[in-house]
Design a protein around this motif. Structure first.
Motif, PDB file in Angstrom:
ATOM      1  N   PHE A   1      34.276 -18.913  21.681  1.00 47.38           N
ATOM      2  CA  PHE A   1      35.480 -18.178  22.469  1.00 47.38           C
ATOM      3  C   PHE A   1      35.658 -16.719  21.881  1.00 47.38           C
ATOM      4  CE2 PHE A   1      36.448 -22.997  22.274  1.00 47.38           C
ATOM      5  CZ  PHE A   1      36.068 -23.008  23.634  1.00 47.38           C
ATOM      6  N   GLY A   2      34.729 -15.942  21.592  1.00 47.45           N
ATOM      7  CA  GLY A   2      34.673 -14.577  21.262  1.00 47.45           C
ATOM      8  C   GLY A   2      34.795 -14.309  19.764  1.00 47.45           C
ATOM      9  N   ILE A   3      35.061 -15.535  19.055  1.00 45.49           N
ATOM     10  CA  ILE A   3      35.278 -15.543  17.627  1.00 45.49           C
ATOM     11  C   ILE A   3      33.706 -15.862  17.055  1.00 45.49           C
ATOM     12  CG2 ILE A   3      36.127 -16.441  15.783  1.00 45.49           C
ATOM     13  CD1 ILE A   3      38.315 -15.159  17.287  1.00 45.49           C
ATOM     14  N   VAL A   4      33.346 -14.641  16.249  1.00 46.79           N
ATOM     15  CA  VAL A   4      32.053 -14.660  15.474  1.00 46.79           C
ATOM     16  C   VAL A   4      32.117 -15.825  14.211  1.00 46.79           C
ATOM     17  CG1 VAL A   4      30.360 -13.432  14.277  1.00 46.79           C
ATOM     18  CG2 VAL A   4      31.486 -12.328  15.876  1.00 46.79           C
ATOM     19  N   ARG A   5      31.254 -16.540  14.607  1.00 47.66           N
ATOM     20  CA  ARG A   5      31.200 -17.835  13.704  1.00 47.66           C
ATOM     21  C   ARG A   5      30.024 -17.565  12.515  1.00 47.66           C
ATOM     22  NH1 ARG A   5      35.020 -21.935  14.350  1.00 47.66           N
ATOM     23  NH2 ARG A   5      33.711 -23.279  12.916  1.00 47.66           N
ATOM     24  N   LEU A   6      28.804 -16.902  12.997  1.00 51.22           N
ATOM     25  CA  LEU A   6      27.965 -16.750  12.148  1.00 51.22           C
ATOM     26  C   LEU A   6      27.066 -15.603  12.470  1.00 51.22           C
ATOM     27  CD1 LEU A   6      25.891 -20.332  12.073  1.00 51.22           C
ATOM     28  CD2 LEU A   6      27.249 -19.114  10.181  1.00 51.22           C
ATOM     29  N   GLU A   7      26.549 -14.753  11.514  1.00 55.16           N
ATOM     30  CA  GLU A   7      25.808 -13.542  12.019  1.00 55.16           C
ATOM     31  C   GLU A   7      24.426 -13.471  11.113  1.00 55.16           C
ATOM     32  OE1 GLU A   7      28.644  -9.773  12.894  1.00 55.16           O
ATOM     33  OE2 GLU A   7      29.235 -10.817  10.949  1.00 55.16           O
ATOM     34  N   TRP A   8      23.520 -13.056  11.564  1.00 54.90           N
ATOM     35  CA  TRP A   8      22.264 -12.864  10.916  1.00 54.90           C
ATOM     36  C   TRP A   8      21.737 -11.488  10.819  1.00 54.90           C
ATOM     37  CZ3 TRP A   8      23.006 -16.823  14.079  1.00 54.90           C
ATOM     38  CH2 TRP A   8      23.089 -18.341  13.443  1.00 54.90           C
ATOM     39  N   VAL A   9      21.478 -10.814   9.826  1.00 55.77           N
ATOM     40  CA  VAL A   9      20.740  -9.124   9.900  1.00 55.77           C
ATOM     41  C   VAL A   9      19.369  -9.672   9.671  1.00 55.77           C
ATOM     42  CG1 VAL A   9      20.882  -7.080   9.149  1.00 55.77           C
ATOM     43  CG2 VAL A   9      23.004  -8.285   9.540  1.00 55.77           C
TER      44      VAL A   9
ATOM     45  N   LEU B   1      20.608  -7.582  14.761  1.00 57.59           N
ATOM     46  CA  LEU B   1      21.671  -8.411  14.411  1.00 57.59           C
ATOM     47  C   LEU B   1      21.751  -9.503  15.524  1.00 57.59           C
ATOM     48  CD1 LEU B   1      24.384  -8.818  13.196  1.00 57.59           C
ATOM     49  CD2 LEU B   1      25.522  -7.080  14.729  1.00 57.59           C
ATOM     50  N   VAL B   2      21.865 -10.764  15.002  1.00 60.00           N
ATOM     51  CA  VAL B   2      22.001 -11.773  16.004  1.00 60.00           C
ATOM     52  C   VAL B   2      23.337 -12.558  15.529  1.00 60.00           C
ATOM     53  CG1 VAL B   2      21.267 -14.096  16.378  1.00 60.00           C
ATOM     54  CG2 VAL B   2      19.705 -12.178  15.934  1.00 60.00           C
ATOM     55  N   ARG B   3      24.259 -12.952  16.578  1.00 60.99           N
ATOM     56  CA  ARG B   3      25.713 -13.472  16.244  1.00 60.99           C
ATOM     57  C   ARG B   3      25.468 -14.806  17.145  1.00 60.99           C
ATOM     58  NH1 ARG B   3      29.660  -8.255  17.266  1.00 60.99           N
ATOM     59  NH2 ARG B   3      30.243  -8.775  15.195  1.00 60.99           N
ATOM     60  N   LYS B   4      26.465 -15.625  16.594  1.00 61.25           N
ATOM     61  CA  LYS B   4      26.483 -16.763  17.122  1.00 61.25           C
ATOM     62  C   LYS B   4      28.314 -17.042  17.172  1.00 61.25           C
ATOM     63  CE  LYS B   4      26.048 -21.935  16.996  1.00 61.25           C
ATOM     64  NZ  LYS B   4      25.302 -22.992  16.126  1.00 61.25           N
ATOM     65  N   SER B   5      28.939 -17.142  18.200  1.00 60.58           N
ATOM     66  CA  SER B   5      30.142 -17.026  18.449  1.00 60.58           C
ATOM     67  C   SER B   5      30.871 -18.231  19.304  1.00 60.58           C
ATOM     68  CB  SER B   5      31.035 -15.663  18.927  1.00 60.58           C
ATOM     69  OG  SER B   5      30.303 -15.292  20.573  1.00 60.58           O
TER      70      SER B   5
END
Length: 174
Positions: free
Chosen positions: A89-97, A83-87
């Motif tokens: 200020f702590g808010i997840v903007r994009l995720e990749w599984v 699981l890769v996340r781009k956030s």
């Protein structure tokens, strides 16, 4: 590298794209020297959707955890690898599984279309219906209830299941 290739495939409108919708995108990615993987991208859906993530796991995190849980329970599935996340200020903007690919497998809807084109017998159709019933019964009996069960979320392989052991081989052959 898998996410970079996923992004490249989407921008080039490649045949490796399985889905490209406003909320998510799915591609099959091949990198030299590595087995192929499936990359599912969960896209930004606005601040209201992001606010929900403060109170419950994000869609990407739920997908990743549920995939791992199925695999740990011995249910034949494409294993969630990362699981890769781009956030911001702590808010997840994009995720990749990133998930494994089961060689030769097709989504159930594509499998059915293929089998119809090849001349599917009534006995074959009934056999598939029995196997699907056993599969759903098996996962329900283990306390797993899929909230988005549809033909494109079931993968079929005529050559058995994923490389992991399946405790109920009758449900994995079609």
């Amino acid at each position: 590298k898998a996410i970079e290739e996923h992004t490249r495939l989407l921008s080039s409108k490649s045949g490796a794209i399985r889905k490209d919708a406003p909320e998510s995108a799915v591609t099959l990615v091949n990198l030299p020297g590595f087995p192929g993987v499936c990359v599912k991208e969960f896209r930004w859906r606005g601040w209201l959707h992001a606010l929900k993530a403060l109170f419950r796991p994000t869609q990407g995190l739920r997908t990743y955890r549920n995939g791992r849980r199925l695999s740990q329970m011995g249910i034949s599935c494409a294993c969630a690898l990362a699981l890769v996340r781009k956030s911001t200020f702590g808010i997840v903007r994009l995720e990749w599984v990133i998930m494994e690919v089961i060689p030769g497998a097709l989504e159930l809807d594509r499998y059915i279309v293929k089998r119809i084109a090849l001349g599917w017998t009534p006995d074959d159709r009934r056999g598939l219906a029995r196997l699907l019933g056993r599969l759903i019964g098996s996962i329900h009996s283990r306390g797993v209830f899929h909230s988005d069960l549809k033909t494109c979320n079931i993968v079929v392989s005529e050559h058995g299941s994923s490389p992991k052991a399946d405790p109920d081989p009758e449900t994995s052959e079609v």
